[in-house]
Scaffold this active site. Structure first.
Site, PDB file in Angstrom:
ATOM      1  N   ASP A 364       0.830  -1.198   0.000  1.00  0.00           N
ATOM      2  CA  ASP A 364       0.000   0.000   0.000  1.00  0.00           C
ATOM      3  C   ASP A 364       0.869   1.255   0.000  1.00  0.00           C
ATOM      4  OD1 ASP A 364       0.828  -0.890   2.596  1.00  0.00           O
ATOM      5  OD2 ASP A 364      -0.456   0.629   3.509  1.00  0.00           O
ATOM      6  N   GLU A 365       0.267   2.332  -0.419  1.00  0.00           N
ATOM      7  CA  GLU A 365       0.819   3.684  -0.283  1.00  0.00           C
ATOM      8  C   GLU A 365       2.258   3.834  -0.789  1.00  0.00           C
ATOM      9  OE1 GLU A 365      -1.653   5.777   3.190  1.00  0.00           O
ATOM     10  OE2 GLU A 365      -0.109   4.431   3.977  1.00  0.00           O
TER      11      GLU A 365
END
Lengths: 606, 575
Positions: A364-365
């Site tokens: 993620d991210e």
């Protein structure tokens, strides 16, 4: 037949040895009784079916079973002081542990409901001597999609629990334990339950990197999950802030990356936790979040981490040029071959430590600014490469290896859906990859399943337990406002998710029947920027109980109407029982409300 | 075993007091006293010494104050045994050429002064090589200084900075916590722990909102039926012995216990013992049609037109002043709901004869306030009694010398209204100081939480949402917008925990460390020497202080990842 075997439980009172010995002489009798009771059961089923709408008031099982009836004349009976749980022969130590635990709990709990039960105390019924368990296949492993169904019948003088698996038996034991109350202990008779979860994946995610939780707190959390028939503890083990997991092949990661020598999880701790999970029917899914969220790796391996230990949002730069979405910078460098040497050791160790067939790899991210600080990546970009290709290289260099270790890989949805950096779906084989959604509510769930992926729902708008407590950056002037803040208080995912918000969310909202099948279930998530052991129980419970019921038997009544109003009183009782079992769940109402049913409702839109 | 001891000691020695030189971050760690003293200096050469294992606190003053004795014993034990380990290692050299500190000498000018509003809490503390001296005018100032001394000590063996001089005194006289024990019950041990934590934070008023519509947990000798029928359970009461324990424990810790019996509203629980003196008791709070009867579930107002009301009330008030020696008495008087009184036939008749509900309230105040004053009490009311737009009394019947108004609505606007009318005030603005806010609404069948689009970007249904962060509490200036004269009427403030969604499971985490933020803001302010708000610097200090509170047994919630305090400045933002 098999009776309770003495065993020591990390967080549970040890059963009395003398009672264990006393029961050793009874197997032959028990077998006879069981056969007799099974005969009886055939008759009683007929009778109970004709009372389908029999009252269930006064008895409270959370999550509410799919089908539970209590037939007139609503009798109760005492539990015999020699009450025993007996079962067919098996060699499943987890089932044995559960039986011992529940036998001890049922005999010693003496729960006092907040509102006294208005039931008949039947003096003429003999005390209940046995709960007989029949498990069709006691040796099946605890995996995604395992059968957790059970049937339970409690008749005068005997009770029977039937399940296909050890895990279904554990669910039924929990139900039985919640039906018992009082001192001396009583149980209702004329009860029949058929139960089975709506969703196979019912979990809690705990972030142990931003703040550390001692092992005992995680064990207590597993206990509480089991009470709520939740079956997945997703441990977000590592992140930018710390690396608390001691890995045998790469011990420096925790040695340098943990907050302190005593703030680690050793291989022995993991074994304890995994075994404790199995004893409670809870899978422990490990997440090692990569390639983002890895600053803590840089303390041991500075060369494989880009932008490590820099100020997260440099002065004069816009948000798109930030180095991290929150303090704590660093991404693994996919273009450095040493990254994969470290990673293969890590992944290999994780699969050795955690038998669970699901492996969460994060993803993620990805923050472009972080990778862009690295000269190799800069060169790649100046030669016409993209950050998507960098991520692609990363996935292609790790996913096949994880899959080769017989693991299904979970990624956060970002790996496919992120606007800025993502990979094409052809690199993410649908049979091996599950995407966990956390953004944009049902619209992302829809995108994921319509692309053919299985999904686990952790929508930040509904399931994030940390939201609504403001931001934690140190010098935020937003809180220096003499006129008061009428907005959301600065928490990015505010407001606070009440238990009702969680309870009422329909995780297949807007999906077709086929698409819905790809929704495995959901997880409430506790990110730990503002949480540690002091607040763990109260942040998680009883809000995770709301998830537990919503995913086990749903959030609607027989008529299809949302049942949150009725659930309020039941949750008050259940929360009180959890507290008496040692779980510091927060209160949801004044005690006055449960003592004055209906009086804390509204007849107006509030 | 014996052979290993010196090695172990040496190792601990190195762990706790090694390295050099002292920098600013280290001095923050070593000299981290919360609330930050008004004036604390550490003079060159920045030495640190060991505190002797048989360290004693001795007082040169002969006194017979048992509370002072209790505090001295408590702090002597704490200093000897706490061995606090700072989150960020202090890393300073111990001065081995200096002898260990054997004692702290305490000089109290007038040890028999009682703990009352505005008592002198100032102290001076000097810690020199081989001697330490604490001087205070009163026992209560001495307790504040002892707390400071205890926070200056850390490590194993216990170390303390020398060359330290402190002068300290609070900006505001009234620094409190309000706790509602009616909507949910708290066992006595939780109240005692809260008093301990208050004392650690130099807070001095525990405002105990004892009773409300939901339950009446206080056993009163003259009116035992009130708790007998109105408590949640026979195990959920405070007996006279419990009260004595709490009051004495408060005095041992320099904390006044200020009781509130909220009347005439918020009295539904009284009706279980006395149905005839309570209007609209036990009715549905907001009927589908007609007037609202209460602002939240739990209806009932004492009936001011029934003479029996005052018979019961006088017993209650007399018992309260016997149980609680505190010269302030809180009489509530908030949230009069017209619909409730209007259900009563006597009041209906009164209204139809041209009376008003404000007259009804006036009658109530006139029948109770003089009696409370006759018992030598100053009365605190919630601001509503004067400022409610619906039912209120004229200021003529609220003598300014005997009445204090506690404000909770409209932030600084209501503070201004109250002081400009000449009343003293205690600030508990719900926009800043209400600790329960931001956790949603507790009504049982509220459909607002059934929204599949999650489009609630607002405050989440809590009437006073959002959640008040520690910074919100810290940064509020309770005299904002007041002139110097008006500001003098602001006695201080209280953080308030209403207990609809709280009980002992969440008590510590709801109160701490947010009330520590209040404690510093009201003790030494929220600004640095340059007049600039000091919340950024307070963040690191509060991390350390919260950690110390946790190790002292207070379950204060974390405010940041531990990473932040280990990486100073890195969790800031550039604005």
């Amino acid at each position: 037949m098999k009776s309770c075997v003495h065993k020591t439980f990390p967080a549970q009172a040890t059963p009395r040895t003398n009672k264990m010995i006393m029961m050793q002489g009874e197997p032959a009798l028990s077998l006879l009784l069981l056969q007799f009771f099974q005969l009886l059961l055939l008759f009683s089923c007929v009778a109970l079916n004709s009372n389908a709408e029999a009252s269930t008031s006064g008895i409270n099982v959370w999550p509410k079973p799919r089908n539970l009836t209590w037939s007139p004349p609503f009798q109760t009976t005492l539990l015999s002081s020699s009450f025993t749980i007996i079962t067919t022969n098996h060699h499943n130590k987890h089932l044995s542990a559960a039986i011992c635990r529940y036998q001890s709990l049922i005999k010693s709990e003496h729960h006092h409901p907040l509102v006294p039960l208005g039931v008949n105390i039947s003096k003429d019924l003999p005390p209940l001597q046995f709960l007989s368990i029949r498990v069709v296949d006691p040796h099946g492993g605890l995996v995604n999609g395992v059968d957790e169904s059970y049937t339970l019948s409690i008749l005068p003088s005997h009770a029977t629990l039937t399940a296909d698996t050890a895990w279904g038996a554990m669910r039924g034991l929990e139900t039985f334990s919640q039906l018992a109350w009082g001192n001396p202990t009583r149980v209702p008779v004329g009860v029949y339950a058929w139960d089975s979860p709506l969703y196979v994946h019912r979990g809690l995610m705990v972030d142990t990197a931003r703040n550390y939780y001692p092992v005992k707190d995680l064990l207590r959390t597993v206990e509480a999950m089991s009470m709520n028939k939740l079956n997945v503890l997703h441990l977000h083990l590592t992140d930018a802030e710390s690396f608390p997991l001691v890995l045998p092949s790469d011990p420096t990661l925790a040695e340098k990356g943990a907050y302190a020598p005593h703030m680690v999880y050793s291989p022995e701790d993991v074994k304890t936790l995994v075994e404790f999970g199995l004893d409670h029917g809870v899978r422990v899914i490990p997440e090692i979040d990569t390639p983002g969220h890895t600053a803590s790796w840089a303390l041991a391996h500075p060369d494989i981490v880009t932008c490590a230990n820099m100020f997260w949002w440099p002065a004069g730069s816009d948000w798109p040029d930030r180095l991290a979405s929150q303090p704590g910078t660093g991404h693994l460098n996919p273009l450095n071959s040493k990254t994969y040497k470290v990673l293969k050791n890590v992944i290999h160790d994780i699969t050795t430590l955690f038998p669970e067939p699901f492996f969460h790899s994060g993803a993620d991210e990805i923050v472009p600014g972080c990778w862009k600080t690295d000269s190799t990546i800069q060169k790649h970009l100046s030669n016409g490469g993209t950050l998507n290709q960098v991520l692609e290289k990363y996935i292609n260099s790790t996913l096949p290896f994880i899959v080769s270790l017989n693991r299904t890989v979970i990624y956060w949805e970002d790996v496919l859906l992120d606007d800025t950096v993502h990979v094409q779906s052809k690199f993410l084989p649908k049979e091996h990859v599950i995407l966990q959604t956390w953004q944009n509510g049902h619209s992302h769930t829809k995108r994921i399943v319509s692309a053919g992926y299985r999904t686990i729902v952790s929508s930040a708008e509904f399931y994030y337990l940390d939201c609504g407590h403001g931001t934690y950056v140190g010098n935020n002037s937003a809180y220096d406002n003499q006129d008061g803040d009428t907005g959301n208080g600065g928490s990015w995912c505010a407001p606070f998710k009440t238990w009702q918000t969680i309870y009422n969310y329909d995780i297949t909202y807007g999906l077709s029947e086929e698409e819905s099948k790809l929704v495995l279930g959901g997880e409430v998530a506790l990110w730990s920027e503002q949480a540690d052991a002091t607040v763990l129980d109260a942040r998680v419970w009883p809000r995770a109980s709301a998830l537990a019921e919503s995913l086990w038997s749903g959030n609607r009544d027989e008529k299809g109407v949302k049942r949150y109003a009725d659930a309020t009183d039941r949750l008050n009782e259940w929360r009180s029982r959890m507290v008496s079992r040692g779980i510091g769940a927060e209160p949801i109402q004044p005690l006055w409300c449960v003592k004055n049913p209906g009086m804390c409702n509204t007849q107006h839109p509030v | 075993m014996t052979k290993q001891e010196p090695t172990l000691l040496l190792l601990l020695f190195l762990l706790s007091c090694s390295c050099f030189p002292v920098n600013n971050a280290q001095s923050t760690t070593i000299l981290n006293v919360w609330p930050k003293p008004r004036n604390l200096t550490w003079t060159l050469p920045y030495q640190v010494i060991i505190i002797a294992s048989n360290f004693t606190i001795s007082t040169t003053t002969s006194h017979h104050n048992k509370h002072l004795s209790a505090a001295i014993t408590r702090y002597q034990n704490l200093v000897r045994s706490e061995h606090y380990h700072p989150l960020a290692p202090p890393g300073v050299n111990i001065s081995t050429n200096l002898p260990p500190l054997e004692s702290l000498t305490l000089i109290v000018q007038d040890p028999d002064v009682e703990l009352v509003h505005a008592v002198d809490e100032s102290y001076t503390l000097s810690i020199l090589p081989s001697s330490a001296t604490l001087t205070a005018k009163t026992t209560w100032g001495a307790m504040r200084g002892l707390e400071t001394f205890s926070q200056l000590a850390w490590g194993l063996p216990t170390c303390i900075a020398v060359g330290v001089h402190v002068w300290d005194s609070p900006l505001y006289a009234h620094r409190g916590v309000m706790l509602d024990t009616s909507r949910n019950y708290y066992p006595v041990k939780d109240l005692l722990r809260t008093l301990e934590a208050m004392s650690m934070n130099k807070l001095n008023v525990f405002h105990w909102h004892v009773t409300d519509a939901q339950s009446f947990p206080l056993v009163l000798p003259s009116e035992p039926a009130l708790a007998g029928k109105g408590a949640y359970g026979s195990d959920m009461v405070y007996t006279p012995e419990d009260v004595k324990t709490i009051v004495e424990f408060g005095l041992d810790h320099g904390v006044r216990v200020l009781p509130e019996i909220d009347v005439p509203g918020h009295t539904g629980s009284w009706a279980l013992a006395y149905p005839d003196i309570v209007a609209c008791a036990n009715m549905f709070w907001w009927p589908a049609t007609g007037d609202v009867l209460a602002v939240e579930p739990g209806t009932g107002h004492l009936n001011p037109l029934n003479p029996k009301t005052y018979q019961v009330l006088k017993n209650v008030i007399l018992d309260m002043t016997t149980l609680f020696p505190e010269p302030f008495y809180h009489s509530g008087a908030d949230e009069i709901i017209p619909g409730c009184w209007k259900t009563d036939p006597t009041i209906q008749e009164y209204l139809s004869n041209g009376g008003t509900l404000s007259h009804v309230l006036e009658k109530f105040i006139n029948n109770t306030l003089p009696f409370i004053l006759s018992l030598n009490r100053t009365v605190v009311y919630w601001e509503d009694v004067l400022l409610s737009p619906v039912v209120q009394v004229p200021s003529t019947i609220l003598p300014k010398e005997h009445v204090i108004l506690q404000t909770w609505n409209n932030g600084h606007n209501n503070t201004k209204k109250i002081v400009s009318l000449g009343y003293r005030t205690i600030v508990s603005s719900s926009d800043f100081y209400y600790l329960d806010c931001g956790h949603g609404d507790f009504v049982g069948n509220n459909s607002i939480y059934d929204q599949q689009n999650g489009d609630d970007k607002d405050n989440g249904g809590s009437w006073c949402g959002p959640f008040k962060t520690w910074q919100t509490v810290y940064n509020y200036d309770i005299t904002y917008g007041l002139n110097e004269e008006e500001a003098k009427l602001v006695l201080g403030g209280e953080a308030a925990l209403w207990s609809e969604q709280s009980d002992s499971t969440v008590l510590d985490a709801r109160i701490w460390p947010r009330t520590s933020a209040l404690a510093e803001s009201l003790w030494s302010g929220n600004r640095d020497e340059n007049g600039k708000k000091r919340y950024a610097g307070a963040t690191d200090r509060l991390n350390e202080w919260r950690s110390r509170m946790v190790s002292r047994g207070i379950g204060a919630e974390p405010i940041q990842p531990l990473w932040c305090v280990r990486n100073p400045g890195m969790c800031n933002t550039v604005l």
